[in-house]
Design a protein around this motif. Structure first.
Motif, PDB file in Angstrom:
ATOM      1  N   ALA A  37      54.476   4.458  62.616  1.00 44.93           N
ATOM      2  CA  ALA A  37      54.831   3.598  61.481  1.00 44.93           C
ATOM      3  C   ALA A  37      54.994   4.422  60.210  1.00 44.93           C
ATOM      4  O   ALA A  37      55.910   4.189  59.397  1.00 44.93           O
ATOM      5  N   LEU A  38      54.142   5.416  60.004  1.00 44.48           N
ATOM      6  CA  LEU A  38      54.251   6.290  58.826  1.00 44.48           C
ATOM      7  C   LEU A  38      55.529   7.107  58.875  1.00 44.48           C
ATOM      8  O   LEU A  38      56.215   7.289  57.852  1.00 44.48           O
ATOM      9  N   VAL A  39      55.881   7.621  60.062  1.00 47.83           N
ATOM     10  CA  VAL A  39      57.096   8.429  60.195  1.00 47.83           C
ATOM     11  C   VAL A  39      58.328   7.577  59.899  1.00 47.83           C
ATOM     12  O   VAL A  39      59.258   8.011  59.188  1.00 47.83           O
ATOM     13  N   ILE A  40      58.360   6.345  60.407  1.00 49.50           N
ATOM     14  CA  ILE A  40      59.506   5.459  60.164  1.00 49.50           C
ATOM     15  C   ILE A  40      59.622   5.118  58.684  1.00 49.50           C
ATOM     16  O   ILE A  40      60.724   5.140  58.105  1.00 49.50           O
ATOM     17  N   THR A  41      58.483   4.816  58.061  1.00 53.38           N
ATOM     18  CA  THR A  41      58.495   4.353  56.664  1.00 53.38           C
ATOM     19  C   THR A  41      58.867   5.458  55.687  1.00 53.38           C
ATOM     20  O   THR A  41      59.635   5.241  54.738  1.00 53.38           O
ATOM     21  N   PHE A  42      58.340   6.660  55.888  1.00 56.29           N
ATOM     22  CA  PHE A  42      58.495   7.707  54.871  1.00 56.29           C
ATOM     23  C   PHE A  42      59.463   8.813  55.256  1.00 56.29           C
ATOM     24  O   PHE A  42      59.823   9.641  54.413  1.00 56.29           O
ATOM     25  N   ILE A  43      59.934   8.848  56.511  1.00 57.48           N
ATOM     26  CA  ILE A  43      60.844   9.921  56.920  1.00 57.48           C
ATOM     27  C   ILE A  43      62.164   9.351  57.448  1.00 57.48           C
ATOM     28  O   ILE A  43      63.245   9.683  56.940  1.00 57.48           O
ATOM     29  N   LEU A  44      62.091   8.489  58.451  1.00 55.22           N
ATOM     30  CA  LEU A  44      63.325   7.991  59.070  1.00 55.22           C
ATOM     31  C   LEU A  44      64.000   6.910  58.261  1.00 55.22           C
ATOM     32  O   LEU A  44      65.230   6.848  58.206  1.00 55.22           O
ATOM     33  N   ASN A  45      63.219   6.047  57.631  1.00 53.51           N
ATOM     34  CA  ASN A  45      63.800   4.939  56.871  1.00 53.51           C
ATOM     35  C   ASN A  45      63.049   4.755  55.549  1.00 53.51           C
ATOM     36  O   ASN A  45      62.304   3.790  55.378  1.00 53.51           O
ATOM     37  N   PRO A  46      63.210   5.712  54.629  1.00 59.30           N
ATOM     38  CA  PRO A  46      62.463   5.645  53.361  1.00 59.30           C
ATOM     39  C   PRO A  46      62.734   4.329  52.627  1.00 59.30           C
ATOM     40  O   PRO A  46      63.858   3.829  52.588  1.00 59.30           O
ATOM     41  N   GLY A  47      61.706   3.766  52.055  1.00 59.69           N
ATOM     42  CA  GLY A  47      61.828   2.530  51.294  1.00 59.69           C
ATOM     43  C   GLY A  47      61.609   1.274  52.109  1.00 59.69           C
ATOM     44  O   GLY A  47      61.558   0.173  51.559  1.00 59.69           O
TER      45      GLY A  47
END
Length: 372
Positions: A37-47
């Motif tokens: 969830a952290l990788v998706i939120t801050f790397i793959l799909n910021p914002g």
């Protein structure tokens, strides 16, 4: 009829259950879901919304974990390594299934309509599946490493238990060998003495036979035990010295000094036997006028001190060094195997004559089990 009491091995058997292992590993799966969830939120799909990403990751990741790990444990169990190709097939089938079921569960929990995979753009669908596969692959590597470490630890524990069992058997065999090496000389002499007394002094022969039976009974009990108490060890010495006093008559005097507070201290069996045997056989019996042997137990700074002192021929006697080597070497080997350098056996000259054997070992246990 009362139900059977739970076995002492029941908790261990439960821990060995594959599904118990699966429940135990759920916590690691949840941590991996948070990381995704952290990788998706801050790397793959910021914002994007972290809360929604976390719920979606938990739904997809947990279902993928249950499908893959559940099938693995069902087919191969916890202790068997899964075959590569069938396991890869399970992953390739489980990941899309977890993706669809997880998104459906996410929509049901949050009320957010994400649509199905069929409504996604090809690049979107591919990216989602690739990320899920990568996350699943990382999870598989992590759990595989844990399983390998667990198997190695289990193997090491089994080897350690096997080595300890072999060491105990070797110690028991060594003790029985010591007994076999100590007893023949004394037994043959005692039986020869008994044969002579039967016709000359039947009453004394009966006393000698009774004392011999008592000694053999005590010896058999001690040689079969892994540990004994000082009270039992001193009882064995009482039987032995009583037997020898009938054989030697007024030529042998002896004293046993065991404080009441030390009676229940546990010690290895037959520690005193070789020392007292040597004192009689090589110190007092060859001496024309005989002599006296004193066996004593005491403590000093958390150490148990056992001494066997005689006023016999002493260490300078020609037969003394040869006769004491076997028993003393055996005791030292046993002490080193059990206590390392914390235990010792020292032979020294007594004053004005004879030998003092001083045995020192740690006091690890307090009391023995009560006798019924």
């Amino acid at each position: 009829m009362k139900p059977d009491a739970p076995s002492a091995d029941a908790p261990a058997a439960k821990r060995r259950s594959p599904y118990y292992r699966m429940l135990h590993d759920v916590r690691y799966a949840l941590v991996l879901n948070v990381i995704c969830a952290l990788v998706i939120t801050f790397i793959l799909n910021p914002g994007s919304h972290f809360g929604q990403n976390l719920v979606a990751s938990m739904c997809i990741g947990t279902i993928a974990f249950l499908l893959i790990d559940g099938l693995r444990l069902t087919l191969w169990g916890a202790d068997q390594r899964p075959r590569f190709l069938p396991f890869m097939l399970i992953i390739l089938i489980s990941v899309p299934a977890a993706q669809m079921l997880g998104l459906a569960l996410f929509s049901w929990l949050t009320g957010v309509d994400v649509g199905g995979i069929e409504n996604m753009l090809p690049t979107q669908m591919m990216g989602t599946l690739v990320f899920t596969l990568l996350a699943t692959g990382g999870a598989v590597l992590f759990f595989s490493s844990r399983e390998k470490i667990a198997r190695l630890q289990m193997t090491a524990a089994q080897e350690k238990a096997r080595a300890e069992s072999v060491a105990r058997q070797a110690m028991q065999a060594q003790l029985q060998l010591l007994q076999a090496q100590i007893e023949p000389h004394m037994l043959f002499n005692t039986l020869a003495n008994l044969q002579g007394l039967i016709s000359l002094d039947p009453q004394r022969a009966q006393q000698l036979l009774d004392q011999l039976i008592q000694y053999l009974r005590a010896t058999l009990s001690s040689s079969r035990a892994e540990s004994t108490t000082l009270e039992q060890e001193f009882s064995l010495m009482q039987a032995y010295l009583g037997l020898m006093s009938i054989r030697m008559g007024a030529r042998l005097g002896y004293a046993l000094d065991l404080p009441e507070a030390l009676r229940d201290i546990k010690v290895p069996p037959m520690l005193l036997q070789p020392l007292v045997e040597n004192a009689i056989q090589h110190g007092l019996e060859p001496k024309i006028e005989g002599g006296h042997v004193h066996v004593q137990a005491s403590t000093d700074g958390g150490m148990l001190i056992l001494t066997v002192a005689d006023d016999g021929l002493g260490l300078g006697h020609p037969g003394q060094s040869k006769g004491t080597q076997l028993g003393v070497a055996n005791i030292r080997e046993r002490l080193h195997a059990m206590h390392g350098n914390a235990a010792s056996l020292v032979l020294a000259a007594n004053t004005p004559a004879g030998v003092v054997a001083r045995l020192q070992l740690p006091i690890h246990s307090t009391t023995a089990s009560p006798t019924p």
